[in-house]
Write an enzyme that holds these catalytic residues in place. Sequence first.
Site, short mmCIF file in Angstrom:
data_model
loop_
_atom_site.label_atom_id
_atom_site.label_comp_id
_atom_site.label_asym_id
_atom_site.label_seq_id
_atom_site.Cartn_x
_atom_site.Cartn_y
_atom_site.Cartn_z
N CYS A 159 37.18 45.59 35.96
CA CYS A 159 35.78 45.99 36.15
C CYS A 159 35.66 46.95 37.33
CB CYS A 159 34.90 44.75 36.29
SG CYS A 159 33.15 45.09 35.97
N HIS A 204 36.35 41.08 31.96
CA HIS A 204 36.54 39.85 32.73
C HIS A 204 37.14 38.78 31.80
CE1 HIS A 204 34.39 41.16 36.29
NE2 HIS A 204 33.41 41.62 35.52
#
Length: 496
Positions: A338, A437
């Site tokens: 991310c 994630h």
Amino acid sequence: MEHGKLKPLMFAGTGSDVGKSIIVTAICRILKQDGYSPAPFKAQNMSLNSYATPDSLEIGRAQAVQAEAAEIECSTDMNPLLLKPNSDLTSQIVLNGRPVGNSSAKGFFRQEGRDILRKEINSSFDRLSSKYNPIIMEGAGSIAEMNLMDIDLVNMPMARYADANIILVADIDRGGVFASIYGSVMLQKPEDRRRIKGVIINKFRGDISLFNTGKEIIEKTSGIKVLGIIPYLDDIDIDEEDSVSLEKRNKKYTQGKVNIVVVLLPHMSNFTDFARLEHDSRINLYYSYSPEEIAKADITIIPGSKNTISDLNEIRNKGIDTAIIDNAKKGKSVIGICGGYQIMGMEISDPLSIESNNAFVNGLGLLPIRTTITKEKITQQREFSFMEGEQRCKGYEIHMGNSELIDDKDYMKVAAFDDGSSDGVMINDRCFGTYLHGILDNKVIVDKLVSQYCTLESSDSMDYDQYKDYQYNRLASHVRENIDMDLFYKILNSYD
């Protein structure tokens, strides 16, 4: 088994980090085991650790964990208001799973607009209460913040609206347990004080029988029964809510293991991405902001961040960028997740000043991407194949920003989705980045990473979902054995 409607029950605290979240997790699993259909609820949460719901919205990770313990899908009704700190002074406000703006602490805690937030929160509770029985509520911080009581959204005003009974949770490990319990009770208005039906003494170390006199003193001075004394948990693995717990974890290189370092960013988010690695027998996982410790690692992971540009500037100031780049040059593994993926790129721009006043900053130059921070937040659960493999993997996206290649080379993608789209860039199998994630919750991916440094198989043969379920059951047993279950159910059935 059919059960009658139980009264909502709130676990409120004498302070922050007393263990409310993990006790709610345990109670959700206990009630599920006993044939009920519980659901967690926290009106307002402040955390950088969030999760994507099945309908592509965002809630606090703690409520997602509690829902998992209750064996139900998570939803934004379980955490309608989420505050995600951008800095020491401001937070992003996520309402009903979507960002609605940023606010300073002073701006958020003003009276104006509280009724709008309260209405949305109450509506969420009503929807949840119509589907589940009982609702297990969690307070926030201390139940007795006198300066905030008139504008509070999550503690006593929420208990009043839900007509909930309250269990007060106190942390004996930090000391001052008698004063914190007595003060928390006596500072309440008389009508609110009557809602407090029990006390839990949490994080007890040593021989509980030696606290019998202490229990009697608490019951005599407060007029409230001690529901239970919970021994300190040190061997049950449940996702924690706050990254403060990382300060207690190993931060050093260890010989004889595959050493994986997570760069300890100031605004690090979703640190639970690495929970699975902590119980892999081949791995020594540590968190560090020391260039020397980072340089020793076999695998470096740059995690998610709530303020990517600020954190990129910080790792430059500390010389961490040099250690990461040198590791990549030496052929060691460097992975970005991310915000970490964005940091590994060539450049990041923030033309709308969403995260920072810096409109443009150069990245570490490890991946051929440029990122633009955008207002739109992408939040969704994902199934994918890793590195064009056949095995199905799971993860989720929560990010503001789009990343695009700066050249037309045919790089391997990290993840391929069923709709033909893809995610991430892989220079080679030791240098890649992704927005996903939870990617390291997948055993096939961890095995591929570790196999480059170790020929051993993990001694953990349990599927990770099975592992988590086992931990929820262990937690439930631990709490069940240390509270008065008869009194617990009397409180749940008490409508006085």
